[in-house]
Scaffold this active site. Structure first.
Site, PDB file in Angstrom:
ATOM      1  NE  ARG A 235      -4.293  -1.330   0.352  1.00 37.50           N
ATOM      2  CZ  ARG A 235      -4.445  -2.443  -0.376  1.00 37.50           C
ATOM      3  NH1 ARG A 235      -3.508  -2.809  -1.224  1.00 37.50           N
ATOM      4  NH2 ARG A 235      -5.532  -3.181  -0.278  1.00 37.50           N
TER       5      ARG A 235
ATOM      6  CD  GLU B 160      -3.539   2.977  -5.338  1.00 37.65           C
ATOM      7  OE1 GLU B 160      -2.412   2.646  -4.958  1.00 37.65           O
ATOM      8  OE2 GLU B 160      -4.525   2.229  -5.319  1.00 37.65           O
TER       9      GLU B 160
ATOM     10  CG  HIS C 265      -3.678  -0.917  -6.597  1.00 37.86           C
ATOM     11  ND1 HIS C 265      -4.056  -0.398  -5.397  1.00 37.86           N
ATOM     12  CD2 HIS C 265      -3.550  -2.257  -6.383  1.00 37.86           C
ATOM     13  CE1 HIS C 265      -4.145  -1.365  -4.494  1.00 37.86           C
ATOM     14  NE2 HIS C 265      -3.839  -2.512  -5.084  1.00 37.86           N
TER      15      HIS C 265
HETATM   16  C1  8YV Z   1      -6.984  -5.347  -5.211  1.00 37.17           C
HETATM   17  C2  8YV Z   1      -5.217  -5.273  -3.402  1.00 37.17           C
HETATM   18  O1  8YV Z   1      -7.088  -5.200  -6.581  1.00 37.17           O
HETATM   19  O2  8YV Z   1      -6.363  -7.160  -2.581  1.00 37.17           O
HETATM   20  C3  8YV Z   1      -5.727  -6.158  -2.329  1.00 37.17           C
HETATM   21  O3  8YV Z   1      -5.451  -5.837  -1.154  1.00 37.17           O
HETATM   22  O4  8YV Z   1      -4.469  -4.430  -3.133  1.00 37.17           O
HETATM   23  C4  8YV Z   1      -5.566  -5.305  -4.847  1.00 37.17           C
HETATM   24  O5  8YV Z   1      -4.743  -6.141  -5.533  1.00 37.17           O
HETATM   25  C5  8YV Z   1      -7.770  -4.293  -4.550  1.00 37.17           C
HETATM   26  O6  8YV Z   1      -7.786  -4.325  -3.157  1.00 37.17           O
HETATM   27  C6  8YV Z   1      -9.177  -4.229  -5.051  1.00 37.17           C
HETATM   28  O7  8YV Z   1      -9.560  -2.964  -4.930  1.00 37.17           O
END
Ligand code: 8YV
Length: 317
Positions: A235, A264, A283
């Protein structure tokens, strides 16, 4: 007649299979950031489905009297107030495991791209200055047989380590506590400081929590080798972006390759976006058709289980 009512919290259109699956059993109420009509429906809502990191606050939980479950599309739930959900006895579902491979692949893609100047090379090869081949230009950093430091040896970190084995890398890792599985991939547990100082590549694969927020700041960046590549597939909030900007402005790392940023997206005029020693992608960690399908199924299964008062397949609290 629909059995349940679900509040779908999504600013963008959810991946194509999600709403048809939910709508087989539920009436959908769409949350909107700029219109309060959905608030009038909250007395009927049985569950929340969260897509793409919309914040779920204790106030929202308290405004839904029948709330039985919160189902998140994704593994990381830092946008959901987990402590508040736990206090209220509301299970929160997430999607671990199904995205480990895809996220490890993107971690490695960024690592290779950063090491071998793939993005700047692509821009150069398309541009007006590439008129003759020069073997002395754009020299990158070797990947094979180098040291990789993984911060966060969870399911994704473990898959990153497996990929690193194929590149004959020496693997260090740092975690809240040593992981029994790390031995399988020949990874050695070290303090964060040692990992940063010894690694040619640092991969961030930990969740964003109170403990990891801003974990990579000016001091930590200062410990890294100037030839190092920093990859963030976790993150944005785990890196202090002001410190990162200062570090990259003076070229103190070879490259920072970011799948995620804070905020983001970054504002379009953010100075990090002007630097050549940064790679930023929007992302894409788990963004493959196969993984999106699997995340969709798992998150809807979690939702339906919670609505029926059953145990969720994967639950974070
Ligand atoms: C997802 C992610 O695409 O699963 C997670 O924590 O960071 C991502 O790969 C995302 O959360 C979906 O919004």
């Amino acid at each position: 007649m629909a059995e349940y009512t679900v509040l779908v919290m999504a600013e963008v259109e959810p991946y194509r299979t999600i709403l048809p699956m939910i709508e087989q059993k539920c009436r959908v109420v769409r949350w909107r950031p700029d219109d309060d009509a959905w608030r009038g429906e909250l007395a009927d809502v049985d569950g929340i489905y969260v897509y793409a990191h919309i914040k779920i606050s204790p106030e929202l939980m308290d405004s839904i009297p029948k709330l039985k479950v919160i189902s998140n599309f994704g593994v990381g739930c830092d946008h959901v107030d987990l402590a508040a959900a736990k206090e209220r006895g509301i299970p929160v579902g997430n999607t671990p495991n199904v995205l480990d491979g895809a996220t490890a692949d993107i971690t490695f893609a960024l690592l290779l791209a950063g090491a071998r100047n793939i993005v700047t090379g692509d821009h150069f090869a398309r541009g007006p200055d590439f008129l003759e081949y020069d073997p002395s230009f754009m020299l990158g950093q070797e990947v094979h047989h180098q040291t990789l430091g993984i911060v966060g040896m969870g399911n994704i970190g473990y898959q990153v380590a497996r990929r690193a084995m194929g590149f004959d890398m020496k693997i260090l890792y740092h975690n809240r506590k040593p992981s029994p599985r790390a031995e399988e991939v020949g990874a050695r547990y070290v303090a964060l400081e040692e990992l940063l100082a010894e690694s040619d590549f640092v991969a961030l694969n930990m969740p964003l929590t109170d403990e990891t927020k801003g974990m990579i700041g000016a001091r930590e960046l200062g410990l890294m080798k100037e030839s190092a590549v920093l990859v963030n597939a976790a993150r944005g909030g785990v890196i202090d972006h002001d410190a990162l900007l200062e570090t990259m402005r003076v070229g103190k790392l070879h490259c920072a390759a970011l799948d995620v940023t804070e905020p983001e997206p970054l504002p379009r005029n953010h100075p990090l976006l002007e630097l050549d020693n940064i790679i930023v992608i929007p992302h894409l960690g788990s963004a493959t058709e196969q993984t999106r399908q699997a995340m969709s199924s798992r998150s809807v299964e979690n939702l339906l289980a919670g609505l029926a008062g059953e145990e969720l397949l994967s639950r974070i609290v």
